[in-house]
Enzyme design. Structure first.
Site, PDB file in Angstrom:
ATOM      1  N   HIS A  53       0.829  -1.198   0.000  1.00  0.00           N
ATOM      2  CA  HIS A  53       0.000   0.000   0.000  1.00  0.00           C
ATOM      3  C   HIS A  53       0.867   1.253   0.000  1.00  0.00           C
ATOM      4  O   HIS A  53       2.079   1.193   0.211  1.00  0.00           O
ATOM      5  CB  HIS A  53      -0.940  -0.014   1.204  1.00  0.00           C
ATOM      6  CG  HIS A  53      -2.047  -1.014   1.079  1.00  0.00           C
ATOM      7  ND1 HIS A  53      -3.098  -1.088   1.970  1.00  0.00           N
ATOM      8  CD2 HIS A  53      -2.281  -1.985   0.155  1.00  0.00           C
ATOM      9  CE1 HIS A  53      -3.929  -2.058   1.598  1.00  0.00           C
ATOM     10  NE2 HIS A  53      -3.444  -2.614   0.513  1.00  0.00           N
ATOM     11  N   GLU A  55       1.171   3.773   2.051  1.00  0.00           N
ATOM     12  CA  GLU A  55       1.880   4.096   3.293  1.00  0.00           C
ATOM     13  C   GLU A  55       3.138   3.249   3.451  1.00  0.00           C
ATOM     14  O   GLU A  55       4.186   3.742   3.896  1.00  0.00           O
ATOM     15  CB  GLU A  55       0.962   3.863   4.495  1.00  0.00           C
ATOM     16  CG  GLU A  55      -0.325   4.678   4.454  1.00  0.00           C
ATOM     17  CD  GLU A  55      -1.496   3.906   3.869  1.00  0.00           C
ATOM     18  OE1 GLU A  55      -2.597   3.981   4.427  1.00  0.00           O
ATOM     19  OE2 GLU A  55      -1.301   3.221   2.829  1.00  0.00           O
ATOM     20  N   CYS A  89      -2.037  -1.268   7.407  1.00  0.00           N
ATOM     21  CA  CYS A  89      -1.132  -0.115   7.390  1.00  0.00           C
ATOM     22  C   CYS A  89      -1.158   0.627   8.723  1.00  0.00           C
ATOM     23  O   CYS A  89      -0.151   1.211   9.129  1.00  0.00           O
ATOM     24  CB  CYS A  89      -1.522   0.837   6.265  1.00  0.00           C
ATOM     25  SG  CYS A  89      -1.209   0.156   4.622  1.00  0.00           S
ATOM     26  N   THR A 201     -24.527  -0.129 -31.587  1.00  0.00           N
ATOM     27  CA  THR A 201     -23.279   0.613 -31.725  1.00  0.00           C
ATOM     28  C   THR A 201     -22.155  -0.291 -32.220  1.00  0.00           C
ATOM     29  O   THR A 201     -21.361   0.085 -33.088  1.00  0.00           O
ATOM     30  CB  THR A 201     -22.889   1.243 -30.372  1.00  0.00           C
ATOM     31  OG1 THR A 201     -23.890   2.189 -29.996  1.00  0.00           O
ATOM     32  CG2 THR A 201     -21.550   1.943 -30.456  1.00  0.00           C
ATOM     33  N   SER A 226     -29.379  -8.230 -26.627  1.00  0.00           N
ATOM     34  CA  SER A 226     -30.560  -9.001 -26.207  1.00  0.00           C
ATOM     35  C   SER A 226     -30.747 -10.266 -27.016  1.00  0.00           C
ATOM     36  O   SER A 226     -30.963 -11.353 -26.471  1.00  0.00           O
ATOM     37  CB  SER A 226     -31.823  -8.141 -26.316  1.00  0.00           C
ATOM     38  OG  SER A 226     -31.747  -7.023 -25.474  1.00  0.00           O
ATOM     39  N   GLU A 297     -20.117   3.593 -23.832  1.00  0.00           N
ATOM     40  CA  GLU A 297     -19.981   4.242 -25.144  1.00  0.00           C
ATOM     41  C   GLU A 297     -21.106   3.716 -26.019  1.00  0.00           C
ATOM     42  O   GLU A 297     -20.992   2.658 -26.623  1.00  0.00           O
ATOM     43  CB  GLU A 297     -18.620   3.927 -25.760  1.00  0.00           C
ATOM     44  CG  GLU A 297     -17.430   4.383 -24.910  1.00  0.00           C
ATOM     45  CD  GLU A 297     -16.106   4.217 -25.638  1.00  0.00           C
ATOM     46  OE1 GLU A 297     -16.082   4.383 -26.873  1.00  0.00           O
ATOM     47  OE2 GLU A 297     -15.098   3.939 -24.972  1.00  0.00           O
ATOM     48  N   ARG A 301     -30.316   5.752 -27.270  1.00  0.00           N
ATOM     49  CA  ARG A 301     -31.298   4.976 -26.501  1.00  0.00           C
ATOM     50  C   ARG A 301     -30.705   4.383 -25.229  1.00  0.00           C
ATOM     51  O   ARG A 301     -31.323   4.447 -24.160  1.00  0.00           O
ATOM     52  CB  ARG A 301     -31.893   3.872 -27.379  1.00  0.00           C
ATOM     53  CG  ARG A 301     -32.845   4.385 -28.448  1.00  0.00           C
ATOM     54  CD  ARG A 301     -33.684   3.275 -29.026  1.00  0.00           C
ATOM     55  NE  ARG A 301     -32.849   2.233 -29.644  1.00  0.00           N
ATOM     56  CZ  ARG A 301     -33.314   1.069 -30.069  1.00  0.00           C
ATOM     57  NH1 ARG A 301     -34.600   0.789 -29.945  1.00  0.00           N
ATOM     58  NH2 ARG A 301     -32.510   0.179 -30.620  1.00  0.00           N
ATOM     59  N   LEU A 302     -29.508   3.798 -25.329  1.00  0.00           N
ATOM     60  CA  LEU A 302     -28.906   3.197 -24.153  1.00  0.00           C
ATOM     61  C   LEU A 302     -28.462   4.264 -23.155  1.00  0.00           C
ATOM     62  O   LEU A 302     -28.618   4.089 -21.940  1.00  0.00           O
ATOM     63  CB  LEU A 302     -27.720   2.319 -24.555  1.00  0.00           C
ATOM     64  CG  LEU A 302     -27.109   1.445 -23.462  1.00  0.00           C
ATOM     65  CD1 LEU A 302     -28.168   0.614 -22.748  1.00  0.00           C
ATOM     66  CD2 LEU A 302     -26.022   0.541 -24.044  1.00  0.00           C
TER      67      LEU A 302
END
Length: 366
Positions: A53, A55, A89, A201, A226, A297, A301-302
Site C-alpha cells: 500500500h 503508506e 497499514c 453501436t 438481447s 460508449e 437509446r442506451l
C-alpha cells in the site's frame, strides 16, 4: 492543528495516487508522503492490486528511519486496519511510532470504515481528517460507489456536435471529433475497469472497444445484445481483450447461445424490461466480478436508459464545433421530461480542450 501546508501535502498525495490509475482496481488509488521538519522525506503510492500500500511504500522510501518518530504521514484515504492481501497499514504506522497522521477521507469499505483511524487514535497517534476531502472522495469515486451502492461507477461517454447530435440522419458518426479527442477516449478506456456498448453501436461502428492510441491496459469489453445478433467474428470479440455479453433470458438454449459457447464467448442471461435488458441486473453482475468503474460508449437509446434508471453517475461530453441539424440523431433518446422543473440535473466538473474539441465533465445529481 491543521495548516496550509497540510493541504499542499494532501494535494501531492492525490497526484501520487493518480499514478496507480488503471492498475490498482478493485483497490482504491492511494498516495502517501512523509514530512519531517517541513521537508518531504518519503513518498509512495499504491502501484498494483496485491502490492504494498501507499503508506508502506512511503515509509520504505525514508532513508533515515529515526526521523519517523517526529514526522507526519499524509494519505488521501484512511489507512487500512485489517488483513487482506497485505498487513494493516495502521499497525505499521504505530510500529514506526509516527506521531501525526493527516487523512483526506475515510474508507467506505466496511472492513475499514473508521476502524483504521480509531486504531491509530487509540494508540496515541494524532489523526486529522477531512483535508481536501471533496477532492479525495472524487479521486476514488468508483471505489466509493462500489462500496456504498453495490454497483460500478457509471460514466457515459458521448461525442456530439455543438447542436447536440451524435450522428447524421443515416447514422454516420465517424468522425465527429478530431484525433486528439479520440486519443483521450483511449486513455480514458485504460483507466476504467470495463467499457460497455450496445449491439447497435457495435454493429454500426464495428467497434473494438480497446486501447490503441495510447499505452495502457485494455478494459473488459461488455456488449448488451438481447438477441445475440452481433456476429461472433466481429472486432469486439478479438483476442486483444476479454469480452462479456449480456443477452435476454429467452436466448438460453438457442442456436446462437450454443454458437457463443463453442467460440468460448461468455454470455450472461438477464431479464428484459421495457426498452431493453435490465441494467440494474447487468450492473450487479459486473459488481460481483469486481468491476468498479464502467465507461458506457453507446447510442442515444442506451444512454437515455441509464439516465432514466438513475444509474448514470458522470457524463463525459466531447463537443465538436460542428452542426448536423435537426434531422440528425440526438445525444439522448426521450427522457420523459415534461416541464423544465423536471429536467435531469447535473453539476459541471472540469472542462478541457483537445484540439478543436472540448471535453465537458458533469455529474448527475440525485
Amino acid at each position: 492543528m491543521l495548516t496550509e501546508a497540510d493541504a499542499c501535502h494532501m494535494a501531492r498525495c492525490i497526484e501520487l495516487a493518480l499514478q496507480g490509475a488503471g492498475s490498482v482496481s478493485p483497490n482504491p488509488m492511494v498516495g502517501s508522503l512523509i514530512v519531517c521538519d517541513g521537508s518531504v522525506i518519503g513518498e509512495g503510492y499504491h502501484m498494483q492490486c496485491g502490492g504494498p500500500h501507499a503508506e508502506v511504500n512511503a515509509i520504505a522510501a525514508v532513508s533515515d528511519p529515526s526521523l519517523l518518530s517526529r514526522s507526519t504521514l499524509y494519505v488521501n484515504l484512511e489507512p487500512c486496519s485489517h488483513f487482506g492481501r497485505t498487513p494493516p497499514c495502521s499497525d505499521l504506522i504505530i510500529e514506526k511510532m509516527i506521531p501525526r497522521v493527516v487523512v483526506g477521507c475515510r474508507d467506505p469499505n466496511p472492513k475499514v470504515a473508521g476502524r483504521g483511524i480509531m486504531r491509530l487514535r487509540d494508540s496515541g497517534v494524532d489523526v486529522y481528517e477531512g483535508v481536501l476531502e471533496a477532492e479525495c472522495l472524487r479521486l476514488n469515486e468508483a471505489f466509493i460507489t462500489s462500496h456504498t451502492k453495490g454497483r460500478p461507477f457509471v460514466a457515459l461517454k458521448i461525442a456530439e456536435t455543438l447542436d447536440g447530435r451524435i450522428a447524421t440522419a443515416d447514422g454516420a458518426s465517424k468522425w465527429i471529433t478530431g484525433s486528439e479527442a479520440r486519443r483521450e477516449v483511449h486513455r480514458l478506456r485504460s483507466t476504467y475497469d470495463a467499457v460497455l456498448a450496445g449491439a447497435a453501436t457495435v454493429l454500426l461502428d464495428r467497434a473494438q472497444l480497446t486501447v490503441r492510441d495510447v499505452e495502457g491496459r485494455n478494459p473488459l469489453r461488455v456488449v448488451l445484445d438481447s438477441g445475440l445478433r452481433v456476429p461472433f467474428d466481429a472486432p469486439v470479440f478479438s483476442s486483444d481483450a476479454p469480452t462479456l455479453v449480456f443477452a435476454a433470458g429467452r436466448m438460453q438454449g438457442t442456436t446462437e447461445a450454443s454458437a457463443a459457447e463453442k467460440k468460448g464467448i461468455e454470455v450472461v442471461f438477464v431479464r428484459e424490461v421495457p426498452g431493453g435488458l435490465d441494467l440494474s441486473q447487468v450492473l450487479r453482475e459486473l459488481h460481483r466480478r469486481d468491476v468498479l468503474s464502467l465507461l458506457v460508449e453507446s447510442g442515444s437509446r442506451l444512454s437515455a436508459a441509464f439516465v432514466r434508471a438513475g444509474l448514470a453517475d458522470k457524463l463525459l461530453m466531447f463537443i465538436a464545433p460542428k452542426l448536423f441539424g435537426a434531422d440528425a440523431l440526438p445525444s439522448f433518446a426521450p427522457l420523459a421530461v415534461e416541464a423544465p422543473s423536471g429536467a435531469v440535473q447535473l453539476e459541471f466538473g472540469q472542462s478541457k480542450a483537445f484540439g478543436r474539441d472540448i471535453l465537458l465533465e458533469a455529474y448527475f445529481q440525485p
